[in-house]
Write an enzyme that holds these catalytic residues in place. Structure first.
Site, mmCIF file in Angstrom:
data_model
loop_
_atom_site.group_PDB
_atom_site.id
_atom_site.type_symbol
_atom_site.label_atom_id
_atom_site.label_comp_id
_atom_site.label_asym_id
_atom_site.label_seq_id
_atom_site.Cartn_x
_atom_site.Cartn_y
_atom_site.Cartn_z
ATOM 1 N N LYS A 1 -1.737 40.157 -9.042
ATOM 2 C CA LYS A 1 -1.670 39.182 -10.129
ATOM 3 C C LYS A 1 -2.114 39.746 -11.480
ATOM 4 C CE LYS A 1 -3.341 35.257 -8.391
ATOM 5 N NZ LYS A 1 -3.383 33.870 -7.925
ATOM 6 N N ARG B 1 9.455 34.391 -3.574
ATOM 7 C CA ARG B 1 10.004 33.870 -2.318
ATOM 8 C C ARG B 1 10.444 32.430 -2.546
ATOM 9 N NH1 ARG B 1 5.838 30.323 -1.714
ATOM 10 N NH2 ARG B 1 3.810 31.127 -2.312
ATOM 11 N N GLU C 1 -9.890 35.029 -16.231
ATOM 12 C CA GLU C 1 -9.052 34.262 -17.151
ATOM 13 C C GLU C 1 -9.900 33.169 -17.778
ATOM 14 O OE1 GLU C 1 -5.787 32.465 -15.019
ATOM 15 O OE2 GLU C 1 -4.569 34.273 -15.126
ATOM 16 N N HIS D 1 -7.076 23.546 -5.342
ATOM 17 C CA HIS D 1 -6.051 24.455 -5.868
ATOM 18 C C HIS D 1 -4.817 24.549 -4.986
ATOM 19 C CE1 HIS D 1 -9.055 25.493 -8.755
ATOM 20 N NE2 HIS D 1 -9.809 26.148 -7.902
HETATM 21 P P1 ADP Z 1 -2.849 30.955 -5.885
HETATM 22 O O1 ADP Z 1 -1.998 32.175 -5.922
HETATM 23 O O2 ADP Z 1 -4.058 31.110 -5.007
HETATM 24 O O3 ADP Z 1 -2.077 29.705 -5.610
HETATM 25 P P2 ADP Z 1 -2.788 30.448 -8.777
HETATM 26 O O4 ADP Z 1 -3.056 31.522 -9.751
HETATM 27 O O5 ADP Z 1 -1.359 30.050 -8.564
HETATM 28 O O6 ADP Z 1 -3.456 30.832 -7.367
HETATM 29 O O7 ADP Z 1 -3.611 29.140 -9.161
HETATM 30 C C1 ADP Z 1 -3.655 27.999 -8.314
HETATM 31 C C2 ADP Z 1 -4.261 26.831 -9.049
HETATM 32 O O8 ADP Z 1 -5.586 27.134 -9.508
HETATM 33 C C3 ADP Z 1 -3.519 26.407 -10.314
HETATM 34 O O9 ADP Z 1 -2.426 25.564 -10.054
HETATM 35 C C4 ADP Z 1 -4.631 25.695 -11.072
HETATM 36 O O10 ADP Z 1 -4.870 24.408 -10.552
HETATM 37 C C5 ADP Z 1 -5.846 26.549 -10.774
HETATM 38 N N1 ADP Z 1 -5.998 27.604 -11.814
HETATM 39 C C6 ADP Z 1 -5.596 28.893 -11.735
HETATM 40 N N2 ADP Z 1 -5.871 29.570 -12.884
HETATM 41 C C7 ADP Z 1 -6.475 28.698 -13.711
HETATM 42 C C8 ADP Z 1 -6.989 28.772 -15.062
HETATM 43 N N3 ADP Z 1 -6.959 29.897 -15.760
HETATM 44 N N4 ADP Z 1 -7.515 27.629 -15.598
HETATM 45 C C9 ADP Z 1 -7.561 26.471 -14.882
HETATM 46 N N5 ADP Z 1 -7.111 26.343 -13.636
HETATM 47 C C10 ADP Z 1 -6.569 27.429 -13.036
#
Ligand code: ADP
Length: 455
Positions: free
Chosen positions: A116, A292, A200, A235
């Site tokens: 990522k 995917r 982040e 999440h």
């Molecule tokens: P994963 O790959 O584990 O699904 P993601 O990067 O897609 O992780 O993030 C999943 C969720 O986590 C997002 O939909 C959001 O709800 C929360 N999230 C991720 N990054 C942030 C961020 N920078 N600020 C706020 N919430 C976040």
């Protein structure tokens, strides 16, 4: 076109792929673990081969066994579904080496997007907005704290290899940071065998809006609109919809273009999803790309009239995308609820076991994608999702009413499920107004804490 496809997955997605194969006149081969002998996917395919004991690391993740099955049965392609080996670049490479088409992107694209931190850097170069954060992974705690202070608290510490909402910790200040940083690294090491993390800015109360893209092997890339997946618990997505109640048509265009650019940045091929967080002012930021098909793809199918899994197969077989961006039209509103075998009253604890009775709703605009039936025993070894309920109607209000009606018709006996919990969400005035951020479920519990969930 392919003659036979091996479906390297289980549950509803395996069934979904087998159905697509049947409609295209392609033979399918199911692989199954000892725990899945009675699973619908094992029986729905033209052929089935057992690949090992119940634990995934001895069956659905065993690359050599799956490739042996592919060779024995003489298949020409493998569809990985989601989860398991779907984002495993080595597996995609091994398939190519064996002369078997991997239905998905090339290994290199999986690799670039699978890490990522690398994905962020890659799409940034293509002018895709990303969440402010560290340049790549950070190992040193002091250095990490410096970065956190520079971008400003709160920050979120995320696993480079993350997925499924694991390995993510929020730190609200410098004091909490050290502890969260260590915990995130340990969690990431445990879950992914890779402790690398990056940082982040934590976006407060964002919406999760993602864009479906589809690309062929001739460099044509289109987007199929967005899905709003803001209703999440820990999440992880619970309810998804398309279109997003928040997206305006100019946002949709801008996010669509950014998603196409992200895909082009890695010479992407096949179906993929570019995920964004959107703040209250409509600013959107790339968070990751899933290389995917996704669980929630049906809501896009319902508003575009396209069959995404069939398209995946056609593209993998070398066909060109049969449409241009301007041909894609969106109509109606679709919602999807993830039905899970879990107990909302006991902190959503998974509830495996015998499903004594299983009745799913029907009627106009109702679709059920599930591998479960009355008398099926849910093995404790896998994900708790036992099906997806998808509805489509003329507008969001009617779609919610339809979902509520459909959830009311679900009868699942023998195990616990989240159906009542989902129905309560569809009755919630905030959900109904479309005022939904990733904090929605937390707020929902807060609002309802004095009320029995069961009511
Ligand atoms: P994963 O790959 O584990 O699904 P993601 O990067 O897609 O992780 O993030 C999943 C969720 O986590 C997002 O939909 C959001 O709800 C929360 N999230 C991720 N990054 C942030 C961020 N920078 N600020 C706020 N919430 C976040």
């Amino acid at each position: 076109m392919f003659n036979k496809i091996l479906v390297a997955n289980r549950g509803e997605i395996a069934l979904r792929v087998i159905r697509a194969c049947r409609e295209l006149g392609i033979n399918s081969l199911a692989v199954y673990s000892e725990a899945d002998e009675q699973s619908l996917h094992t029986h729905a395919a033209n052929e089935a081969i057992c690949i090992g004991p119940a634990p995934s690391d001895q069956s659905y993740l065993k690359r050599d066994r799956i490739l042996s099955a592919a060779e024995i049965a003489n298949v020409d392609a493998i569809h990985p579904g989601y989860g398991f080996l779907s984002e495993n670049a080595e597996f995609a490479e091994q398939c190519e080496t064996c002369g078997i088409k991997f239905i998905g992107p090339k290994a290199n694209a999986i690799r670039l997007m699978g890490d990522k931190a690398t994905a962020r850097e890659t799409v940034k170069k293509s002018k895709v907005p990303t969440v402010p954060g560290s340049d790549g992974p950070i190992e040193n705690e002091n250095e990490a704290l410096n970065v956190a202070q520079k971008i400003g608290f709160p920050v979120i510490i995320k696993a480079v290899a993350g997925g499924g909402g694991k390995g993510m910790r929020v730190a609200h200040n410098a004091v909490a940071f050290a502890k969260e940083f260590t915990t995130a690294r340990n969690e990431a090491e445990k879950a992914f065998g890779n402790g690398a993390v990056y940082i982040e800015k934590f976006i407060e109360e964002p919406r999760h809006i993602e864009v479906q893209i589809m690309a062929d092997s001739y460099g044509n890339v289109v987007h199929l609109g967005e899905r709003d997946c803001s209703v999440q618990r820990r999440h992880q997505k619970v309810i998804e919809e398309a279109p997003s109640p928040f997206a305006t048509s100019s946002m949709r265009d801008a996010m669509g273009k950014a998603a196409v650019n992200a895909a082009r940045a890695v010479k992407y091929e096949n179906a993929g999803t570019v995920e964004f967080l959107v703040d209250k002012n409509g600013n959107f930021y790339f968070i990751e790309m899933n290389t995917r098909i996704q669980v929630e793809h049906p809501v896009t199918e319902e508003i575009t009239g396209l069959d995404l899994v069939q398209l995946q197969i056609l593209i993998a077989s070398g066909e060109k995308l049969p449409f241009k961006q301007s041909d894609i039209k969106f109509s109606k509103h679709a919602l999807e609820c993830r039905i899970c075998a879990e107990d909302p009253e006991r902190n959503f604890m998974p509830s495996a076991g015998m499903v004594d009775f299983f009745h799913m709703p029907g009627g106009r605009g109702v679709r059920v994608d599930s591998h479960v039936y009355s008398g099926y025993r849910i093995p404790p070894n896998y994900d708790s999702m036992i099906g997806k309920l998808i509805v489509v109607a003329d507008n969001r209000e009617k779609a919610i009413a339809k979902m509520n009606r459909a959830l009311g018709e679900c009868e699942i006996r023998g195990i616990k499920s989240n159906v009542e919990f989902l129905r309560k969400i569809t009755n919630d005035p905030y959900f109904q107004s479309g005022d939904v951020t990733t904090k929605f479920i937390e707020d929902f519990f807060e609002r309802n804490k004095n009320r029995q969930l069961k009511e």
